[in-house]
Design a protein around this motif. Sequence first.
Motif, PDB file in Angstrom:
ATOM      1  N   GLN A  75      40.139 126.532 -64.079  1.00 49.15           N
ATOM      2  CA  GLN A  75      39.739 127.318 -65.250  1.00 49.15           C
ATOM      3  C   GLN A  75      38.068 127.350 -65.258  1.00 49.15           C
ATOM      4  O   GLN A  75      37.587 126.458 -64.420  1.00 49.15           O
ATOM      5  N   CYS A  76      37.587 128.452 -66.010  1.00 45.53           N
ATOM      6  CA  CYS A  76      36.059 128.591 -65.912  1.00 45.53           C
ATOM      7  C   CYS A  76      35.820 128.787 -67.550  1.00 45.53           C
ATOM      8  O   CYS A  76      36.579 129.581 -68.018  1.00 45.53           O
ATOM      9  N   ARG A  77      34.582 128.230 -67.846  1.00 44.30           N
ATOM     10  CA  ARG A  77      34.181 128.493 -69.271  1.00 44.30           C
ATOM     11  C   ARG A  77      32.676 128.708 -68.938  1.00 44.30           C
ATOM     12  O   ARG A  77      31.784 128.011 -68.141  1.00 44.30           O
ATOM     13  N   ASP A 100      35.091 132.304 -52.840  1.00 46.19           N
ATOM     14  CA  ASP A 100      36.721 132.699 -53.088  1.00 46.19           C
ATOM     15  C   ASP A 100      37.595 131.746 -52.335  1.00 46.19           C
ATOM     16  O   ASP A 100      38.771 131.574 -52.781  1.00 46.19           O
ATOM     17  N   SER A 147      42.821 125.774 -56.057  1.00 50.53           N
ATOM     18  CA  SER A 147      43.798 126.339 -57.053  1.00 50.53           C
ATOM     19  C   SER A 147      45.267 125.679 -56.568  1.00 50.53           C
ATOM     20  O   SER A 147      46.339 125.608 -57.268  1.00 50.53           O
ATOM     21  N   ALA A 182      35.596 131.593 -72.708  1.00 48.65           N
ATOM     22  CA  ALA A 182      36.422 131.579 -71.532  1.00 48.65           C
ATOM     23  C   ALA A 182      35.614 132.528 -70.534  1.00 48.65           C
ATOM     24  O   ALA A 182      35.178 133.710 -71.234  1.00 48.65           O
ATOM     25  N   ALA A 183      35.632 132.208 -69.240  1.00 52.04           N
ATOM     26  CA  ALA A 183      35.315 133.245 -68.299  1.00 52.04           C
ATOM     27  C   ALA A 183      36.009 133.235 -66.982  1.00 52.04           C
ATOM     28  O   ALA A 183      36.782 132.344 -66.780  1.00 52.04           O
ATOM     29  N   ARG A 184      35.791 134.460 -66.443  1.00 50.36           N
ATOM     30  CA  ARG A 184      36.413 134.423 -65.096  1.00 50.36           C
ATOM     31  C   ARG A 184      35.768 133.547 -64.245  1.00 50.36           C
ATOM     32  O   ARG A 184      34.482 133.503 -64.253  1.00 50.36           O
ATOM     33  N   VAL A 185      36.429 133.090 -63.066  1.00 49.99           N
ATOM     34  CA  VAL A 185      35.942 132.182 -62.133  1.00 49.99           C
ATOM     35  C   VAL A 185      34.703 132.937 -61.522  1.00 49.99           C
ATOM     36  O   VAL A 185      33.831 131.963 -61.234  1.00 49.99           O
ATOM     37  N   GLU A 186      34.618 134.027 -60.964  1.00 44.24           N
ATOM     38  CA  GLU A 186      33.814 134.782 -60.597  1.00 44.24           C
ATOM     39  C   GLU A 186      32.333 134.892 -61.101  1.00 44.24           C
ATOM     40  O   GLU A 186      31.341 134.533 -60.805  1.00 44.24           O
ATOM     41  N   GLU A 187      32.608 134.670 -62.499  1.00 50.10           N
ATOM     42  CA  GLU A 187      31.237 134.804 -63.557  1.00 50.10           C
ATOM     43  C   GLU A 187      30.572 133.298 -63.198  1.00 50.10           C
ATOM     44  O   GLU A 187      29.337 133.002 -63.344  1.00 50.10           O
TER      45      GLU A 187
END
Length: 382
Positions: A265-267, A249, A256, A220-225
Amino acid sequence: MTMEANELRVSESVPVDTGQRRGTRPMAPDDVAAVGRLFNRIFRRHDQASDDDLGRYLQTVFFGSPHYSPELGSVVHENGANGIDSAILSVPMAFMVNGRPTMARLLCAFMADGKAGAVGAARLARTMRAARQDMCFSDNASPVSADHWVAGGGIVLPIQSLEWQRSFLPLTAAAILAGRHFPIARSRVLVGVLRPIDRALRRLRPSMRPKTEGECRSEAARVEEFLQCASAMLERFAIRPAWSPAEFDWLVRVASMNRNLGTLQCRKVVLPDGRTIGAFLYFGKQDAAATVLNLVFEEGRERDVAAAMFAQLDAEGYAVAVGMAQPFLMNAISRQRWLSFRHRGYFCMVTRHADLKEAAERNDIYIGGLASETWSRLLTDF
C-alpha cells in the motif's frame, strides 16, 4: 553490486579432461532447478528438489529485472561431474551516485554446498571484491559474511543494519514478532487473548497512542504517486535509487508477490493546503504488522511525516510497525514512545569508487525497502 562484463572472470574456470563445464559462470535459466535444490539444502536444511512455486519465483526475480543481462545477473560455480556446488543470487538495481548512473547489484543469497562447494565459494567470493565492483550490497549479512565483506575492502553501515519496531499494542506485538521464529506465538488464539488486554492498557497509558505533529494528514495514494514524490525528495542524497518507471513497476510487481507480509500500500502526507510533503510505501497485514519499505519527505519535514505515518498505521489497527533504520530518520522516529531497535543483519557494501564509499560512510545515502531485499519471499516464505 555491479560487475562489468569483462570482470566476470569465467577465465577462472579450471579445465578438465572429461570435457564437462567447470568453474564460475553466469547463472542461466536452466540452472533454476539445481539452484533451487541448493537453496533448500543450505537454507531450509532439506535435500529436496525445489517446487514449482520456488522455481517460478527464482526465475521471475533473478531473470526478470529490466536491467538483467548475464553479466549483471547471478553467478554459479559448476564443479563438473556433480554440477552446481555454489551460487550467488543477485538482482541488478540502478542508482545515481554523485550525479552519475551506476548499476548496482543487490546480493540476495550466497550458497555453498559444504566442503564440496568450498572451492567454488572462494572463487565466487573473489568476484565480489571491492576492486571489481562499482557497487555491490547486501542488507542481511551474517556476522561471518560481514567479516568477509570487510576483508574484501567493503564497509558495514551500522544504522541500516538495525530494524526499528514501534508497538501500538505491545503484548500483541511481542507475540507477532516472536512468531518470526516460533510460529505458535502468533496463533489466533493467543493474539485474540492479548489484543483486548492491550486495548485496556491503552486506556491507562495514553502514550501508547502515537500523535501527529503540525497540521498534516495522511491520505491514500496510488503506488505510482510514491515514485513521483521520491524522484524529487531524494535528489539531495549523493547515493540514491534511480528508479525508472520500468524498474519501479517491476519492483512493485515482485514485491506484491510477498503475500506473507500482507498487501502493498501507499499513502502520502499532505498539508492543509493540499501540498504533499512526504509519502510512505508499506505492507499491511490485517490485525498484525505493518512493514514499512520506504519513507520519503521534503528535507526538514521528517518529524511531521514520520509522526503522521505512525498515527495512520495505528489507526489502521496494526499491532506493530517495523522498518529499516536510516540515519536521517533517527531523530524523528526516536521521539516515538514504545519504540525499540533490533539488529536485523549487517548491511554491507563494496565499491571500487572512493567517492561512493565516502558518501556511504558519511550517511549521504538513501537505500533500503524496494532498494534492498526487504520485499523478497526468500526471506519469509520458502
